[in-house]
Enzyme design. Structure first.
Site, PDB file in Angstrom:
ATOM      1  N   LYS A 102       0.645  -1.217   0.025  1.00  0.00           N
ATOM      2  CA  LYS A 102       0.090   0.021  -0.134  1.00  0.00           C
ATOM      3  C   LYS A 102       0.830   1.266  -0.131  1.00  0.00           C
ATOM      4  O   LYS A 102       1.960   1.273   0.295  1.00  0.00           O
ATOM      5  CB  LYS A 102      -0.958   0.144   1.195  1.00  0.00           C
ATOM      6  CG  LYS A 102      -0.396   0.113   2.569  1.00  0.00           C
ATOM      7  CD  LYS A 102      -1.171   0.072   3.675  1.00  0.00           C
ATOM      8  CE  LYS A 102      -0.432   0.211   4.976  1.00  0.00           C
ATOM      9  NZ  LYS A 102      -1.404   0.020   6.214  1.00  0.00           N
TER      10      LYS A 102
ATOM     11  N   ARG B 273     -11.845  -1.051  12.821  1.00  0.00           N
ATOM     12  CA  ARG B 273     -11.387  -0.151  11.512  1.00  0.00           C
ATOM     13  C   ARG B 273     -12.554  -0.672  10.404  1.00  0.00           C
ATOM     14  O   ARG B 273     -13.202   0.219   9.755  1.00  0.00           O
ATOM     15  CB  ARG B 273     -10.068  -0.341  10.902  1.00  0.00           C
ATOM     16  CG  ARG B 273      -9.849   0.732   9.927  1.00  0.00           C
ATOM     17  CD  ARG B 273      -8.394   0.670   9.618  1.00  0.00           C
ATOM     18  NE  ARG B 273      -7.763  -0.537   9.042  1.00  0.00           N
ATOM     19  CZ  ARG B 273      -6.393  -0.753   9.124  1.00  0.00           C
ATOM     20  NH1 ARG B 273      -5.536   0.050   9.231  1.00  0.00           N
ATOM     21  NH2 ARG B 273      -6.193  -2.042   8.519  1.00  0.00           N
TER      22      ARG B 273
ATOM     23  N   TYR C  66      15.045  30.025  12.232  1.00  0.00           N
ATOM     24  CA  TYR C  66      13.680  31.112  12.390  1.00  0.00           C
ATOM     25  C   TYR C  66      13.368  30.850  13.893  1.00  0.00           C
ATOM     26  O   TYR C  66      13.326  29.731  14.393  1.00  0.00           O
ATOM     27  CB  TYR C  66      12.654  30.498  11.410  1.00  0.00           C
ATOM     28  CG  TYR C  66      12.851  30.654  10.062  1.00  0.00           C
ATOM     29  CD1 TYR C  66      13.093  31.917   9.502  1.00  0.00           C
ATOM     30  CD2 TYR C  66      12.993  29.663   9.385  1.00  0.00           C
ATOM     31  CE1 TYR C  66      13.417  32.019   8.093  1.00  0.00           C
ATOM     32  CE2 TYR C  66      13.508  29.598   7.604  1.00  0.00           C
ATOM     33  CZ  TYR C  66      13.559  30.958   7.363  1.00  0.00           C
ATOM     34  OH  TYR C  66      13.910  31.180   5.905  1.00  0.00           O
TER      35      TYR C  66
ATOM     36  N   MET D 283      12.813  24.517   6.158  1.00  0.00           N
ATOM     37  CA  MET D 283      11.991  23.931   4.872  1.00  0.00           C
ATOM     38  C   MET D 283      13.026  23.352   4.233  1.00  0.00           C
ATOM     39  O   MET D 283      12.690  22.011   3.835  1.00  0.00           O
ATOM     40  CB  MET D 283      11.140  24.929   4.321  1.00  0.00           C
ATOM     41  CG  MET D 283      10.404  24.388   3.234  1.00  0.00           C
ATOM     42  SD  MET D 283       9.255  25.576   2.309  1.00  0.00           S
ATOM     43  CE  MET D 283       8.480  24.307   1.112  1.00  0.00           C
TER      44      MET D 283
END
Length: 357
Positions: free
Chosen positions: A30, A122, A256, A303
Site C-alpha cells: 500500500k 476499523r 527561524y 524547510m
C-alpha cells in the site's frame, strides 16, 4: 547539491528473503509500497518468491496486475467498482453485513475475504453470529454467478504492544473465530491475520493460517525493539550534504523564531541541504545525524535546510546521513519520533533525488 533517497537493491532483496523464510507471505504494498516504489517492490518480492500482494488502493491493485499477471491480489478496503474487480481478478474484503446485503448481486463472480473487526474496529464483521449469517445466506444462494468466498482475515492492532493484554485478547478472539468456522466445515483458501509484529512474536504462522500479511518488516524496519537488528536490515539511505560550516558565538540565535541559541563561542554549525519540505519530521530533528562515522546533533530545522552542531572534523560537501542501516528508521521509532511507516511516508520524492543502486 540535492539530498538523496536511495535503496540498495541487493540488500533489499536479501532482507525480504530473510523475513519470508519458508513461509507463505502476502506482501503489503500500500501507499506505493511504503514509498519504495510499487514497481520496484513487486519486482523484488516476485524474485524472492512472493506472489501474493495486498493494498488499500484499487488503482494500485490494477497496477500490480499489470506488473504481475499471475499474482494473487487482495484489496483490503471495500470497493464499489465491481467491474474493475472482475476485469482484473482482484480479490476484495467483505467488510460488513450491510455491505454484503447491499451489494450481494454486484459481487457476482468476485472473490471475497470475510473480515473480522477485532479490537482495531476499523472494518469488518463484529461478531461470529454475523459471519455465520453471511456464510449461511451465501450457502443458500443458488445463483451460479454469486460471489466466491475465498478468504478469512483480520488485523491485529496491538501486536507491537507488550504492556497490556490486548494482543493476547485479540489473538484469542480471532483463533476462536477461525476454529469455530473450520469445525463447522466452512472452507477458506486463505486465512491471514498476522502483521510484521505478530509474525515475529509468534516466530511462525498462527495455527490454521495459510499466510502472514507482512508490511514494514519487508521494507527494513523492526515492528518492535526486542527483535535483533540482524533479523531485519534496512536497505534505505537518506543522505544530505554539508553546504558550508558557519561559526557562531554564545548568545547568537540560529534558524527561524530563535530555534537554537549558541551556548559557547566558536560554535560550529553545518548548514545541511535537507529540511521539513523534504519530509524530515520535526520530531526527527530532535535527534542526531551521522557524518564521517560520528553522530552530531541537529539544532534547527527549516524547510530546505537544517543546522547541525559539528566539530573541526566536518567540512563542506561531507555526506550527512539521516537514515541508513547504522542509523535506522526503527531506532527513531523507538525514540518516539513516529511510526516506521510515518517516517517513510513523510519523505518528499519530488524534492529528493531517488535512486536504486
Amino acid at each position: 547539491m540535492t539530498a538523496v533517497w536511495s535503496v540498495d537493491r541487493h540488500a533489499f532483496l536479501e532482507n525480504v528473503k530473510r523475513v519470508k523464510g519458508d513461509h507463505s507471505i502476502i506482501a503489503v504494498v500500500k501507499n506505493n509500497a511504503y514509498h519504495y516504489g510499487l514497481s520496484f517492490a513487486v519486482e523484488q518480492f516476485l524474485e524472492a518468491g512472493i506472489d501474493t500482494f495486498s493494498t488499500t488502493s484499487l488503482n494500485e491493485a490494477v497496477r500490480i496486475r499489470e506488473l504481475a499477471p499471475q499474482a494473487t491480489i487482495f484489496l483490503m478496503n471495500a470497493s464499489y467498482d465491481f467491474d474493475t474487480l472482475r476485469a482484473y481478478d482482484i480479490q476484495v474484503t467483505l467488510p460488513s453485513l450491510e455491505y454484503y446485503y447491499a451489494h450481494v448481486e454486484d459481487l457476482a463472480g468476485i472473490k471475497v475475504h470475510l473480515e473480522y473487526e477485532n479490537l482495531l474496529h476499523r472494518s469488518g464483521f463484529k461478531t461470529l453470529e454475523a459471519l455465520h449469517e453471511v456464510l449461511e445466506h451465501h450457502r443458500q444462494n443458488t445463483n451460479p454467478k454469486k460471489m466466491i468466498i475465498t478468504g478469512l482475515w483480520t488485523h491485529f492492532g496491538y501486536a507491537d504492544e507488550f504492556d497490556g493484554p490486548e494482543y493476547e485478547t485479540e489473538r484469542a478472539a480471532w483463533i476462536h473465530i477461525v476454529e469455530t468456522l473450520l469445525n463447522e466445515h466452512y472452507e477458506f483458501e486463505m486465512i491471514h491475520a498476522q502483521n510484521s509484529a505478530s509474525y515475529f512474536r509468534e516466530n511462525d504462522l498462527l495455527p490454521y493460517h495459510t499466510h502472514a500479511r507482512i508490511g514494514i518488516a519487508l521494507y527494513g524496519s523492526r515492528p518492535y525493539e526486542q527483535i535483533d537488528k540482524s533479523e531485519i536490515s534496512q536497505a534505505l539511505t537518506v543522505k544530505a550534504h554539508v553546504i558550508q560550516v558557519r561559526e557562531v558565538n554564545q548568545g547568537d540565535y540560529c534558524g527561524y523564531s530563535f530555534a537554537f541559541e549558541a551556548q559557547k563561542d566558536h560554535t560550529q554549525l553545518a548548514v545541511v541541504d535537507i529540511g521539513y519540505g523534504d519530509g524530515i519530521l520535526r520530531t526527527r530533528a530532535e535527534h542526531d545525524v551521522l557524518i564521517n562515522g560520528h553522530r552530531y546533533p541537529i539544532r534547527a530545522l527549516m524547510m530546505s535546510h537544517m543546522f547541525v552542531e559539528v566539530d573541526d572534523q566536518v567540512h563542506a560537501q561531507d555526506d550527512v546521513i539521516l537514515y541508513n542501516n547504522d542509523i535506522r528508521i526503527d531506532e527513531y521509532t523507538f525514540k518516539g519520533v513516529g511510526a516506521n511507516s510515518e517516517q517513510l511516508s513523510a519523505m518528499n520524492h519530488d524534492s529528493l533525488i531517488k535512486e536504486y543502486e
